[in-house]
Design a protein around this motif. Structure first.
Motif, short mmCIF file in Angstrom:
data_model
loop_
_atom_site.label_atom_id
_atom_site.label_comp_id
_atom_site.label_asym_id
_atom_site.label_seq_id
_atom_site.Cartn_x
_atom_site.Cartn_y
_atom_site.Cartn_z
N GLU A 96 0.63 -1.04 0.01
CA GLU A 96 0.01 -0.15 -0.04
C GLU A 96 0.95 1.37 0.13
O GLU A 96 0.63 2.22 -0.58
CB GLU A 96 -0.83 0.00 1.21
N LEU A 97 1.86 1.04 0.60
CA LEU A 97 2.73 2.36 0.86
C LEU A 97 3.92 2.35 -0.43
O LEU A 97 4.73 3.29 -0.28
CB LEU A 97 3.78 2.40 2.31
N MET A 98 4.05 1.49 -1.26
CA MET A 98 4.92 1.69 -2.42
C MET A 98 5.18 2.82 -2.98
O MET A 98 6.20 3.26 -3.37
CB MET A 98 4.60 0.35 -3.36
N PRO A 99 3.65 3.49 -3.26
CA PRO A 99 4.13 4.83 -4.17
C PRO A 99 4.91 5.81 -3.41
O PRO A 99 5.47 6.62 -4.12
CB PRO A 99 2.67 5.17 -4.22
N THR A 100 4.80 6.01 -2.05
CA THR A 100 5.78 7.04 -1.21
C THR A 100 6.96 6.39 -0.66
O THR A 100 7.85 7.07 -0.29
CB THR A 100 4.76 7.55 0.04
N LYS A 101 7.04 5.02 -0.60
CA LYS A 101 8.16 4.34 -0.02
C LYS A 101 8.57 4.97 1.49
O LYS A 101 9.79 5.23 1.78
CB LYS A 101 9.41 4.52 -0.82
N ALA A 120 11.75 -4.15 11.89
CA ALA A 120 13.12 -3.48 11.06
C ALA A 120 13.48 -4.35 10.01
O ALA A 120 13.60 -4.21 8.80
CB ALA A 120 14.07 -3.01 12.07
N ILE A 121 13.75 -5.74 10.61
CA ILE A 121 14.01 -7.03 9.93
C ILE A 121 13.01 -7.28 8.48
O ILE A 121 13.25 -7.23 7.55
CB ILE A 121 14.24 -8.19 10.54
N THR A 122 11.59 -7.10 9.12
CA THR A 122 10.84 -7.58 8.21
C THR A 122 10.59 -6.37 7.08
O THR A 122 10.28 -6.70 5.93
CB THR A 122 9.13 -7.53 8.82
N LEU A 123 10.87 -5.15 7.46
CA LEU A 123 10.77 -4.11 6.60
C LEU A 123 11.73 -4.29 5.37
O LEU A 123 11.77 -4.37 4.33
CB LEU A 123 10.68 -2.60 7.15
N ILE A 124 13.13 -4.46 5.93
CA ILE A 124 14.25 -4.39 5.16
C ILE A 124 14.19 -5.59 4.02
O ILE A 124 14.46 -5.73 2.93
CB ILE A 124 15.41 -4.56 6.07
N ASP A 125 13.50 -6.71 4.78
CA ASP A 125 13.84 -8.04 3.97
C ASP A 125 12.58 -8.29 2.99
O ASP A 125 12.51 -9.30 2.21
CB ASP A 125 13.66 -9.42 4.91
N SER A 126 11.65 -7.34 3.07
CA SER A 126 10.44 -7.18 2.22
C SER A 126 10.62 -6.50 0.98
O SER A 126 9.53 -6.61 0.18
CB SER A 126 9.25 -7.33 3.19
N GLU A 132 16.00 2.91 -1.12
CA GLU A 132 15.04 3.78 -1.44
C GLU A 132 13.74 4.18 -0.40
O GLU A 132 13.06 5.19 -0.88
CB GLU A 132 14.54 3.20 -2.89
N TRP A 133 13.74 3.30 0.58
CA TRP A 133 12.63 3.57 1.40
C TRP A 133 13.21 4.40 2.76
O TRP A 133 14.06 4.75 3.02
CB TRP A 133 12.23 2.23 1.97
N ASP A 134 11.99 5.05 3.18
CA ASP A 134 12.29 5.93 4.34
C ASP A 134 11.71 5.34 5.55
O ASP A 134 10.38 5.57 5.67
CB ASP A 134 11.75 7.39 4.00
#
Length: 272
Positions: A96-101, A120-126, A132-134
């Motif tokens: 859902e947040l892909m457009p804003t990253k 944090a692990i889930t965010l980075i590994d997904s 490119e993400w904030d």
């Protein structure tokens, strides 16, 4: 010396703990309070629970109050505890947040840190290109002791029995020599997280921008329904429209009044 807490002393502690932390102790908890605090009285050379109550209430730093809460509460948690929440984060929220990253998450009862590091692990590994993400995670707890443990990012190897070897090597440094058997979180995870002492009973939280996700798991079981209702409605204020609230699998919002929409077991969404 054997310590005995009187009914009057217990009522004083029960009222104090409820007013300051929201934790509701029933009458059946009197013996638990007595046994958990007796060792502390012995350590600091006090003879009665009334003397300890005076020490706790007259400490302007609230350090002794925090120590007392540590003694009476359970701070047990694990990496990837209640894993379906992290599946939902990966499979639903991040797309859902892909457009804003950009994502803002609050781990509101982070204890010794396993939850925010798992986030944090889930965010980075997904995502394909994490740089490119904030990513920003606020991790808070009432206890300064568990926050210090969380901020250190050091855990013994027993904590990782259920973690895949590849994930462990990507995100943790293995201890050597005197640190054998210990693992330390790598900087790319710690840089995503800010640890801060917060009391969920405060009228307002120091959060300026709306959040995408709030984790509040396995803490509301200690609160009575009016306190749960007040807290859940405060959380609603700090989430952006479409944001999500995760609660523990032993918890429910069924019996309280709130504006959230249930979307999955123990997952609720603020209406868009």
């Amino acid at each position: 010396m054997e310590y005995k807490i009187t009914s009057k002393e217990f009522e004083c502690f029960r009222t104090l703990i409820y007013e300051e932390s929201g934790i509701s102790l029933g009458q059946q908890k009197q013996s638990l309070l007595e046994s958990r605090l007796s060792k502390r009285l012995r350590e600091i050379g006090l003879e009665t629970f009334s003397q300890y109550y005076d020490k706790v209430t007259r400490d302007p730093t609230q350090e002794e109050f925090t120590r007392m809460l540590d003694l009476i509460s359970t701070n047990k948690t694990d990496f990837f505890r209640e894993s379906k929440h992290f599946d939902f984060l990966r499979e639903v929220i991040l797309p859902e947040l892909m457009p804003t990253k950009r994502i803002r998450i609050w781990s509101s009862a982070c204890s010794t840190g396993e939850e925010p590091y798992t986030i944090a692990i889930t965010l980075i590994d997904s995502v394909q290109n994490p740089k490119e993400w904030d990513f920003r995670i606020l991790a808070s707890d009432l206890s300064t002791r568990v926050l210090a443990k969380a901020a250190s990012g050091i855990y013994d190897e027993e904590r990782f029995r259920d973690m895949l070897p590849g994930m462990l090597s990507r995100h943790f440094l293995r201890g050597r020599g005197e640190s054998m058997g210990l693992f330390k979180v790598k900087p790319h995870l710690t840089s995503m997280i800010r640890f801060r002492r917060l009391n969920l009973m405060d009228d307002e939280f120091p959060i300026r921008n709306p959040l995408d996700v709030i984790f509040c798991r396995n803490v509301m079981i200690y609160f009575d329904r009016p306190t749960q209702e007040t807290l859940v409605n405060k959380f609603h204020h700090y989430l952006k429209p479409g944001g999500y609230l995760f609660i523990g699998h032993s918890e429910s919002l069924q019996w309280i009044s709130h504006p959230f929409m249930p979307v999955a077991p123990t997952i609720y969404q603020r209406k868009r």
